[in-house]
Design a protein around this motif. Structure first.
Motif, mmCIF file in Angstrom:
data_model
loop_
_atom_site.group_PDB
_atom_site.id
_atom_site.type_symbol
_atom_site.label_atom_id
_atom_site.label_comp_id
_atom_site.label_asym_id
_atom_site.label_seq_id
_atom_site.Cartn_x
_atom_site.Cartn_y
_atom_site.Cartn_z
ATOM 1 N N ALA A 388 53.016 44.080 35.961
ATOM 2 C CA ALA A 388 53.990 44.801 37.150
ATOM 3 C C ALA A 388 55.163 45.135 36.521
ATOM 4 C CB ALA A 388 53.801 43.996 38.353
ATOM 5 N N ARG A 389 55.870 46.353 37.260
ATOM 6 C CA ARG A 389 56.971 46.753 37.187
ATOM 7 C C ARG A 389 57.523 46.808 35.432
ATOM 8 N NH1 ARG A 389 57.160 43.939 40.848
ATOM 9 N NH2 ARG A 389 57.137 42.352 40.199
ATOM 10 N N THR A 390 56.991 47.338 34.553
ATOM 11 C CA THR A 390 56.905 47.150 33.099
ATOM 12 C C THR A 390 56.894 48.901 32.428
ATOM 13 O OG1 THR A 390 56.143 45.272 32.842
ATOM 14 C CG2 THR A 390 56.131 46.591 30.333
ATOM 15 N N ALA A 391 57.170 49.600 32.322
ATOM 16 C CA ALA A 391 56.764 50.622 31.761
ATOM 17 C C ALA A 391 56.431 50.623 30.929
ATOM 18 C CB ALA A 391 58.359 51.744 32.406
ATOM 19 N N LEU A 392 55.347 51.802 30.288
ATOM 20 C CA LEU A 392 55.241 52.521 29.679
ATOM 21 C C LEU A 392 56.169 53.432 28.220
ATOM 22 C CD1 LEU A 392 53.011 51.786 26.671
ATOM 23 C CD2 LEU A 392 51.859 53.663 27.283
ATOM 24 N N THR A 393 56.742 53.370 27.292
ATOM 25 C CA THR A 393 58.095 54.339 26.942
ATOM 26 C C THR A 393 57.100 55.073 25.808
ATOM 27 O OG1 THR A 393 59.464 52.732 26.168
ATOM 28 C CG2 THR A 393 59.862 53.574 28.322
ATOM 29 N N TRP A 408 48.367 58.664 32.585
ATOM 30 C CA TRP A 408 49.160 58.029 33.114
ATOM 31 C C TRP A 408 48.124 57.861 34.171
ATOM 32 C CZ3 TRP A 408 53.529 58.508 36.781
ATOM 33 C CH2 TRP A 408 54.090 57.040 37.541
ATOM 34 N N VAL A 409 47.007 56.902 35.002
ATOM 35 C CA VAL A 409 46.207 57.443 35.751
ATOM 36 C C VAL A 409 46.991 56.273 36.852
ATOM 37 C CG1 VAL A 409 44.662 57.067 34.251
ATOM 38 C CG2 VAL A 409 45.307 54.778 35.358
ATOM 39 N N GLY A 410 47.936 55.893 36.782
ATOM 40 C CA GLY A 410 48.837 55.875 38.485
ATOM 41 C C GLY A 410 49.001 54.592 38.357
ATOM 42 N N ARG A 411 50.620 53.682 38.766
ATOM 43 C CA ARG A 411 50.936 52.762 39.289
ATOM 44 C C ARG A 411 51.261 52.264 37.199
ATOM 45 N NH1 ARG A 411 47.377 51.622 42.397
ATOM 46 N NH2 ARG A 411 46.652 50.085 40.551
ATOM 47 N N ASN A 412 50.911 51.220 37.148
ATOM 48 C CA ASN A 412 51.353 50.637 36.043
ATOM 49 C C ASN A 412 49.916 51.060 34.933
ATOM 50 O OD1 ASN A 412 49.035 49.269 37.332
ATOM 51 N ND2 ASN A 412 50.696 46.991 36.545
ATOM 52 N N GLU A 413 48.554 51.641 34.415
ATOM 53 C CA GLU A 413 47.935 52.015 34.544
ATOM 54 C C GLU A 413 47.373 53.122 33.383
ATOM 55 O OE1 GLU A 413 44.868 49.591 37.599
ATOM 56 O OE2 GLU A 413 44.348 50.705 35.312
ATOM 57 N N GLU A 434 59.036 49.217 28.305
ATOM 58 C CA GLU A 434 60.583 48.009 29.648
ATOM 59 C C GLU A 434 60.139 47.816 30.342
ATOM 60 O OE1 GLU A 434 63.068 51.756 28.223
ATOM 61 O OE2 GLU A 434 62.914 52.894 30.974
ATOM 62 N N LYS A 435 61.429 47.204 31.475
ATOM 63 C CA LYS A 435 61.574 46.634 32.582
ATOM 64 C C LYS A 435 61.212 47.829 33.387
ATOM 65 C CE LYS A 435 60.775 42.019 31.864
ATOM 66 N NZ LYS A 435 59.267 43.006 31.407
ATOM 67 N N GLY A 436 61.410 47.679 34.349
ATOM 68 C CA GLY A 436 61.323 49.383 35.162
ATOM 69 C C GLY A 436 59.232 49.726 35.716
ATOM 70 N N GLU A 437 60.283 50.577 36.826
ATOM 71 C CA GLU A 437 58.918 51.422 37.282
ATOM 72 C C GLU A 437 58.575 52.395 36.697
ATOM 73 O OE1 GLU A 437 58.077 48.957 40.230
ATOM 74 O OE2 GLU A 437 56.941 50.528 39.545
#
Ligand SMILES: COc1ccc([C@@H]2N[C@@H](C)[C@@H](O)[C@H]2O)cc1
Length: 448
Positions: A388-393, A408-413, A434-437
């Motif tokens: 949770a709250r980990t963004a893929l950059t 991106w299939v939504g939220r953190n998936e 990185e940390k974040g939505e």
């Protein structure tokens, strides 16, 4: 908890530089070399089905016959520089050598025993040149040492009477002297790998094993020693009677790996693995399954993904050369490690939810996580579920350094769609997080 004098003296992993170095190396080479390579699992035309280094215990092998083998030990093709070059090319960062296995034969000219390389036709120390060659190749050396010593007249499996106890005391002095001698002769070694500590005589003297560990640390601060050395005063081994790990890492993973992160209880640990099902010393006839490069790579990657080290065993022949299968394996592993070793060295548990396609490895202390893919699904789509709250950059295929655009299939998936589903080797993908939505940063496709 039970009050223990000789249980674990530390809660949690060591955090010093020597242990951090050991942890960062991740991939080691075990070498089992000694007199057992002469019979090589055969005697009088019969084949020994056990592990070659245990042939002395075989009913078909007379003890006297085995104990004369040192008169033939003459490794004329021993080339430590070549051994070290092979290990370096394979990508091993440390090596563990059998100084003395259960048979008691010493590969170094110990002044505490007559049963050493000095009494063989070879005469010369084998450990010194090996340690020098490996260190010059940038590879750390650890020393395997068997407490059990079938050759020593004072060795007792159990202490049944006063005479046994007196012999046992003499034997403990002998062990302490040989270990101090090894540290004095080979000051660059980074640790001991103890074995043969299951007999009652050892298990029932937790005080001695505790004092020995502390003595060795005092001689050589920073020494790394696993959980196999000690017993607590109640005879508990590896974990003391309060369930706490003794020694610097869990050393019980021999020819087996933990299944999940829960199995390692947050401890440092190391797995040691044979190429055939169960041969450490050289056996002329390997029986059963011989592991392939990709099988070894999966064990290595799985170990690192679960915060552990992985050590692959080699058993040189009596003449000092390696069998073809081991040479080919070392080369094949090195091929992959040359490009992908960056995902192994300094690797650690990523903390991501395990997926069927393979393993995540976090570059220790960073936001970089490697995906090492062993099972590309028929769909070609690799599911990635971030905490949770980990963004893929960023997503990069290591081979060819190719940027990939995940769906991106939504939220953190996300899904990572692989174009090429045919691969002969594990595929490595680097995830930058990185940390974040997760929000649409343009680097991902929105699900249609
Ligand atoms: C009683 O079972 C065993 C199994 C393996 C061993 C030794 N540990 C491995 C690292 C090899 O040295 C093997 O001989 C000893 C006892």
């Amino acid at each position: 908890t039970i009050a223990l004098k000789h249980g674990a003296h530390r809660i949690g992993n060591r955090t010093d530089a020597d242990m951090a170095r050991w942890r960062s190396l991740r991939f080691g080479q075990f070498i089992h070399w000694g007199l057992y390579a002469i019979p090589a699992g055969e005697w009088n035309g019969k084949t020994y089905n056990g592990a070659a280094e245990w042939i002395r215990s075989w009913k078909e092998m007379p003890h006297e016959a085995y104990d004369q083998l040192y008169k033939q030990f003459n490794p004329v093709n021993f080339n430590p520089q070549q051994w070290a070059a092979q290990a370096k090319a394979m990508g091993a960062k440390y090596m563990i050598i059998t100084t003395k296995h259960h048979d008691g034969f010493c590969l170094w000219p110990s002044k505490y025993s007559k049963y050493t390389i000095a009494a063989s036709p070879w005469k010369k120390d084998l450990l010194g040149p090996m340690i020098d060659a490996y260190n010059k190749a940038g590879i750390d050396v650890h020393l395997y040492f068997s407490i059990i010593d079938w050759n020593h007249p004072d060795y007792r499996a159990s202490l049944k009477n006063a005479a046994d106890s007196a012999a046992g005391k003499r034997f403990q002095v002998f062990v302490k002297n040989q270990l101090a001698e090894l540290l004095q002769r080979y000051p660059t070694v980074k640790g001991f790998w103890f074995d043969g500590t299951w007999d009652d005589s050892w298990k029932n003297d937790g005080a001695f094993s505790d004092e020995l560990e502390q003595y060795l640390q005092s001689l050589h601060p920073g020494l790394v020693m696993g959980s196999r050395l000690r017993a607590d005063e109640k005879g508990a081994r590896h974990f003391d009677s309060n369930g706490r790990l003794m020694g610097d890492y869990e050393q019980g993973w021999e020819r087996k790996l933990p299944a999940t992160i829960a199995d390692v209880h947050g401890n440092d640990w190391e797995a040691v693995m044979t190429v055939p099902e169960n041969q450490w010393g050289y056996h002329a006839k390997w029986m059963g399954h011989v592991k392939t490069v990709n099988e070894i790579l999966e064990m290595l990657v799985k170990s690192v993904s679960l915060n552990g080290n992985f050590v692959l065993n080699f058993g040189p022949k009596a003449d000092g050369t390696y069998r073809t299968e081991e040479q080919q394996l070392a080369a094949g592993i090195g091929e992959w490690m040359k490009v992908n070793g960056v995902a192994v060295y300094d690797g650690a548990y990523a903390g991501f939810e395990k997926q069927d396609w393979g393993y995540y490895i976090r570059k220790a202390g960073t936001d970089s996580v490697y995906m090492v893919v062993f099972n590309i699904p028929v769909s070609g789509s690799l599911r990635v579920k971030l905490p949770a709250r980990t963004a893929l950059t960023g997503v990069t295929m290591l081979q060819g350094n190719t940027a990939l655009t995940p769906e991106w299939v939504g939220r953190n998936e996300y899904f990572i769609h692989l174009q090429n589903r045919q691969t002969a080797s594990p595929v490595v993908i680097l995830l930058k997080t990185e940390k974040g939505e997760n929000k649409d940063k343009g680097n991902v496709e929105k699900a249609k």
